[in-house]
Design an enzyme around this catalytic site. Structure first.
Site, PDB file in Angstrom:
ATOM      1  N   LYS A  11     -14.682   7.240  -0.991  1.00  0.00           N
ATOM      2  CA  LYS A  11     -13.989   7.172   0.300  1.00  0.00           C
ATOM      3  C   LYS A  11     -12.718   8.239   0.306  1.00  0.00           C
ATOM      4  O   LYS A  11     -11.742   8.282  -0.720  1.00  0.00           O
ATOM      5  CB  LYS A  11     -13.402   5.923   0.497  1.00  0.00           C
ATOM      6  CG  LYS A  11     -12.544   5.914   1.777  1.00  0.00           C
ATOM      7  CD  LYS A  11     -12.216   4.320   1.955  1.00  0.00           C
ATOM      8  CE  LYS A  11     -10.874   3.864   1.490  1.00  0.00           C
ATOM      9  NZ  LYS A  11     -10.374   2.451   1.884  1.00  0.00           N
ATOM     10  N   HIS A  44      -2.805  -0.861  -6.667  1.00  0.00           N
ATOM     11  CA  HIS A  44      -3.668   0.308  -7.119  1.00  0.00           C
ATOM     12  C   HIS A  44      -2.719   0.970  -7.921  1.00  0.00           C
ATOM     13  O   HIS A  44      -3.238   1.115  -9.196  1.00  0.00           O
ATOM     14  CB  HIS A  44      -3.584   0.706  -5.557  1.00  0.00           C
ATOM     15  CG  HIS A  44      -4.345   2.378  -5.518  1.00  0.00           C
ATOM     16  ND1 HIS A  44      -4.551   3.233  -4.532  1.00  0.00           N
ATOM     17  CD2 HIS A  44      -5.213   2.643  -6.474  1.00  0.00           C
ATOM     18  CE1 HIS A  44      -5.185   4.090  -4.975  1.00  0.00           C
ATOM     19  NE2 HIS A  44      -5.694   3.883  -6.156  1.00  0.00           N
ATOM     20  N   ARG A  62       0.880  -1.112   0.129  1.00  0.00           N
ATOM     21  CA  ARG A  62      -0.018   0.107   0.134  1.00  0.00           C
ATOM     22  C   ARG A  62       0.657   1.296   0.022  1.00  0.00           C
ATOM     23  O   ARG A  62       0.413   2.280  -0.544  1.00  0.00           O
ATOM     24  CB  ARG A  62      -0.987  -0.033   1.174  1.00  0.00           C
ATOM     25  CG  ARG A  62      -1.973  -0.928   0.863  1.00  0.00           C
ATOM     26  CD  ARG A  62      -2.888  -1.342   1.835  1.00  0.00           C
ATOM     27  NE  ARG A  62      -2.483  -2.106   3.036  1.00  0.00           N
ATOM     28  CZ  ARG A  62      -2.719  -2.392   4.297  1.00  0.00           C
ATOM     29  NH1 ARG A  62      -3.759  -1.814   4.656  1.00  0.00           N
ATOM     30  NH2 ARG A  62      -1.997  -3.106   5.138  1.00  0.00           N
ATOM     31  N   GLN A  63       1.972   1.405   0.392  1.00  0.00           N
ATOM     32  CA  GLN A  63       2.938   2.372   0.628  1.00  0.00           C
ATOM     33  C   GLN A  63       3.581   2.368  -0.754  1.00  0.00           C
ATOM     34  O   GLN A  63       4.718   1.916  -0.998  1.00  0.00           O
ATOM     35  CB  GLN A  63       3.807   2.499   1.762  1.00  0.00           C
ATOM     36  CG  GLN A  63       4.772   3.712   1.739  1.00  0.00           C
ATOM     37  CD  GLN A  63       4.211   4.780   2.329  1.00  0.00           C
ATOM     38  OE1 GLN A  63       3.359   4.867   3.163  1.00  0.00           O
ATOM     39  NE2 GLN A  63       4.566   6.186   1.929  1.00  0.00           N
ATOM     40  N   ASP A  75     -14.387  -5.862   0.359  1.00  0.00           N
ATOM     41  CA  ASP A  75     -13.177  -5.334   0.277  1.00  0.00           C
ATOM     42  C   ASP A  75     -12.067  -6.204   0.068  1.00  0.00           C
ATOM     43  O   ASP A  75     -12.017  -7.444   0.639  1.00  0.00           O
ATOM     44  CB  ASP A  75     -12.845  -4.329   1.481  1.00  0.00           C
ATOM     45  CG  ASP A  75     -12.200  -3.322   1.096  1.00  0.00           C
ATOM     46  OD1 ASP A  75     -11.490  -3.123  -0.006  1.00  0.00           O
ATOM     47  OD2 ASP A  75     -11.998  -2.386   1.898  1.00  0.00           O
ATOM     48  N   ARG A 107      -8.999   9.049   2.616  1.00  0.00           N
ATOM     49  CA  ARG A 107      -8.623   8.714   3.762  1.00  0.00           C
ATOM     50  C   ARG A 107      -7.797   9.971   4.137  1.00  0.00           C
ATOM     51  O   ARG A 107      -6.883  10.434   3.603  1.00  0.00           O
ATOM     52  CB  ARG A 107      -7.569   7.611   3.467  1.00  0.00           C
ATOM     53  CG  ARG A 107      -6.783   7.048   4.547  1.00  0.00           C
ATOM     54  CD  ARG A 107      -5.978   5.784   4.114  1.00  0.00           C
ATOM     55  NE  ARG A 107      -6.833   4.629   4.224  1.00  0.00           N
ATOM     56  CZ  ARG A 107      -7.240   3.837   5.110  1.00  0.00           C
ATOM     57  NH1 ARG A 107      -7.153   4.217   6.382  1.00  0.00           N
ATOM     58  NH2 ARG A 107      -7.996   2.782   4.619  1.00  0.00           N
TER      59      ARG A 107
HETATM   60  C1  R5P Z   1      -7.574   0.380   0.408  1.00  0.00           C
HETATM   61  O1  R5P Z   1      -7.572   0.921  -0.569  1.00  0.00           O
HETATM   62  C2  R5P Z   1      -8.064  -0.987   0.600  1.00  0.00           C
HETATM   63  O2  R5P Z   1      -8.757  -1.526  -0.451  1.00  0.00           O
HETATM   64  C3  R5P Z   1      -8.927  -1.160   1.991  1.00  0.00           C
HETATM   65  O3  R5P Z   1     -10.209  -0.527   1.885  1.00  0.00           O
HETATM   66  C4  R5P Z   1      -8.094  -0.577   3.146  1.00  0.00           C
HETATM   67  O4  R5P Z   1      -6.860  -1.332   3.128  1.00  0.00           O
HETATM   68  C5  R5P Z   1      -8.764  -1.029   4.345  1.00  0.00           C
HETATM   69  O5  R5P Z   1      -8.041  -0.475   5.444  1.00  0.00           O
HETATM   70  P1  R5P Z   1      -8.749   0.052   6.749  1.00  0.00           P
HETATM   71  O6  R5P Z   1      -9.108  -1.330   7.364  1.00  0.00           O
HETATM   72  O7  R5P Z   1      -7.579   0.254   7.574  1.00  0.00           O
HETATM   73  O8  R5P Z   1      -9.573   0.972   6.447  1.00  0.00           O
END
Ligand code: R5P
Length: 289
Positions: free
Chosen positions: A190, A128, A93-94, A217, A192
């Protein structure tokens, strides 16, 4: 000839894979020296064999060194090749530098793994901004998809489901699950703001009141994404959602908090967790064949 060697905690999955694929199953002994360093010993003769280390990487910082030691030991002991089966692949993710000076850990992690293994097999890595694993990994890397498994579980277990993806990046993935489950779907928006701080917006869903929302998800980590989305759904008069995720990381009290907002939580067993309900061994076994 292939031998599967599970890292600690991965024994059950490796045994299933060995049984399904007719592979040998070996053992690794690990322990900590008094100062905390890792001791590791392969208990099988791997000379001339294709070794697959089985290691879900949900706790990469704690487990990484022993994994590298095992790969190096297998190679030193004459393995013909050394592969990694990581049902959950960490550090995806990073993938850019969001703030100046940040480490792009996805790239470093990929470089480190690629220098120790000959191949990688994983499930739904969080791709991503990278189009595919080969944009990161220099070894051959195969990403399997759990979408059909999730879809089949939903089709069998949920009446009148409405699939809901929590963010725009989940669109394609949720659409694929919905198509196979024969269910309608929608995605939310969403933003973040921090590790445990997400803001989700949802359109008017009153037309869907006869449906059972199913939040899908790829990863539940802090759980905030699913918790926020679940609360918004019930705020609109829909039933508490079913939550179906691939990788159940559920840090700290995330699972308990989500349990309070969801009617049911299920996950694939890529990461061992009480919510596991969807086994992935057959998916991995088919890829190994
Ligand atoms: C992010 O884009 C992923 O698809 C998940 O939605 C994300 O990693 C969920 O993270 P968390 O449970 O910390 O909200």
């Amino acid at each position: 000839m292939r031998i599967l060697l599970p890292m600690p905690g991965n024994e059950a999955l490796a045994a299933d894979l060995a049984r399904l694929g007719g592979h040998r199953l070996g053992r690794i002994e690990t322990r900590r020296f008094p100062d905390g360093e890792s001791y590791l010993r392969l208990l099988d003769d791997v000379a001339g064999l294709d070794v697959e280390l089985v290691a879900s990487l949900a706790r990469p910082d704690a487990d990484f060194l022993a994994l590298i030691f095992a790969a190096d030991a297998a190679r030193d002991l004459g393995a013909a090749s050394v592969g990694l089966i990581a049902p959950y692949l960490a550090y995806m993710r990073q993938d850019i530098r969001f703030k100046s000076g940040e480490a792009i850990s996805s790239r470093s992690f990929a470089r480190l793994l690629s220098s120790s293994f000959d191949r990688l097999l994983t499930i739904d890595p969080h791709l991503h901004r990278y189009p595919a694993l080969d944009a990161l990994y220099t070894m051959p890397a195969q990403a399997l998809q759990a979408a059909p498994l999730l879809a089949d579980w939903i089709a069998a277990e949920v009446t009148a489901p409405l699939l809901v993806g929590p963010d725009a990046e989940s669109e394609q993935w949720v659409a694929a699950v919905a198509a196979r489950a024969g269910a309608p779907h929608m995605v939310l928006q969403k933003v973040r703001h921090g590790d445990r701080n997400v803001a989700i917006t949802m359109p008017d869903l009153s037309a869907w009141r006869g449906h059972q929302p199913v939040l899908v998800d790829d990863i539940a980590s802090s759980g905030r994404t699913l918790i926020e989305a679940a609360q918004l759904l019930t705020g609109q008069g829909l039933p508490r959602p079913v939550c179906a995720v691939v990788h159940a990381l559920f840090a700290e009290d995330a699972y308990a908090q989500l349990q309070a907002a969801a009617s049911r939580i299920v996950s694939c067993d890529t990461v061992q967790h009480p919510s596991n309900a969807i086994p992935v061994a057959s998916l991995l076994a088919a890829a190994l064949r």
